[in-house]
Design a protein around this motif. Sequence first.
Motif, short mmCIF file in Angstrom:
data_model
loop_
_atom_site.label_atom_id
_atom_site.label_comp_id
_atom_site.label_asym_id
_atom_site.label_seq_id
_atom_site.Cartn_x
_atom_site.Cartn_y
_atom_site.Cartn_z
N ASP A 9 -5.37 -5.43 -5.00
CA ASP A 9 -4.73 -6.77 -4.69
C ASP A 9 -4.11 -7.41 -6.15
O ASP A 9 -2.94 -7.98 -5.90
N LEU A 10 -4.93 -7.29 -7.23
CA LEU A 10 -4.48 -7.88 -8.28
C LEU A 10 -3.06 -7.29 -8.70
O LEU A 10 -2.13 -7.80 -9.42
N ALA A 11 -3.26 -6.03 -8.56
CA ALA A 11 -1.94 -4.98 -9.21
C ALA A 11 -0.85 -5.30 -8.32
O ALA A 11 0.43 -4.74 -8.30
N GLY A 12 -1.17 -5.36 -6.74
CA GLY A 12 0.13 -5.53 -6.07
C GLY A 12 0.30 -4.17 -5.32
O GLY A 12 1.57 -3.78 -5.14
N VAL A 13 -0.74 -3.37 -5.44
CA VAL A 13 -0.49 -1.85 -4.86
C VAL A 13 -1.65 -1.77 -3.83
O VAL A 13 -2.49 -2.38 -3.54
N SER A 14 -1.51 -0.40 -3.28
CA SER A 14 -2.32 0.10 -2.36
C SER A 14 -3.83 0.65 -2.93
O SER A 14 -3.68 0.79 -4.26
N VAL A 15 -4.94 0.44 -2.22
CA VAL A 15 -6.12 1.19 -2.96
C VAL A 15 -5.99 2.45 -3.17
O VAL A 15 -6.52 3.02 -4.30
N ALA A 16 -5.26 3.41 -2.52
CA ALA A 16 -4.99 4.73 -2.65
C ALA A 16 -4.27 5.09 -4.06
O ALA A 16 -4.47 5.89 -4.86
N THR A 17 -3.45 4.06 -4.43
CA THR A 17 -2.79 4.22 -5.74
C THR A 17 -3.49 3.85 -6.68
O THR A 17 -3.60 4.64 -8.12
N VAL A 18 -4.42 2.91 -6.82
CA VAL A 18 -5.60 2.75 -7.60
C VAL A 18 -6.36 3.89 -7.86
O VAL A 18 -6.54 4.36 -8.98
#
Length: 343
Positions: A9-18
């Motif tokens: 959420d903080l990075a503005g990406v999906s959990v998969a990307t993290v």
Amino acid sequence: MATMKEIADLAGVSVATVSHVLSGKKNVGPARRRRVEQAIEKTNYRPNVIAKSLRMNKTHIIGVLAEDLQSFPVPEIVDGICQMLEKSGYQVLFNNLRLLQKLYNQYEQLTQYIETINQGIQLLEHARVDGIIYIAMHDRRIDGVLHPANTPMIFAYAESGTPDSASVTYDNETSAYEITKLLIGQNHKRIALIAGHPGSSPTKKRLAGYRAAMDEAGLRAPPEYIRWGDWEYHSGMEQTEVLLTLTLPPTAIFAMNDLMAAGCYGAIRRRGLNIPEDISVVGYDNREIASCLYPSLTTVVLPNRQIGYTAAEQLLQRLRHQAAPSGTVLPCSIIRRDSSREI
């Protein structure tokens, strides 16, 4: 502690990307990767290793169960294990049974502690280790030990009595043969032997090696030249005193370990004799005392670190479902010092 969802959420990406950034298994664009890394740094995020291991059914931890850390081969074997596992990204969970404290040198009574041993194995199994290395303090065949159903196990410094287990140990018989041949090559014909406990597996194998070398050279070892000790200094001294009182004393003594060889030194000096001018002495194990004796002791060197390294290597092969031998016997070597000479 932040979660992967909060990082996303903080990075503005999906959990998969993290997840891809953390694992490094998939390429992520530079901009998104930078945002994820900044979010991780800002929240001081740390992956939940335990949760990950439960999901993957792998902990990347190897359980090491030692009969006793104070027994002389064990520290070097552990070092060899750690050397191999460090290169492979595995950690070690160590359990010391402290059996030497209970048995002293009565190694043949180790069978009395099978329940204690099995409890130690179960403890490692319950800790969800990926595999187990069992380190014996006395080389022997180990029977009756629990074998976890889904956890590969390897015995180090012992032979496995379980078909599902593997083992890595050293060659007692050939090494005893070779050090006896060394004395024969120095022209000794009257070679006495100070053995360990008669029922001990290493005693039997080393005795076979000694006899093979003597028979091959056409030399006779009279019964009075075979003396039974108990692996300790005092027995080496006592049995050497008996040998020196014989009508035809030996010109060389092979003691089955360095502590008994040190006892030989004491008895020989008590009689005013010199090593190796009057009598040669060789030992077995290459313990620290061997290089500290005067003159320094010729002895057999055990491949203890290599035993540990090979046991860990073969365990990892099994974890990767690769072919690995079920029983490995490593060669020993001889270190020639100053305690024996040609006559």
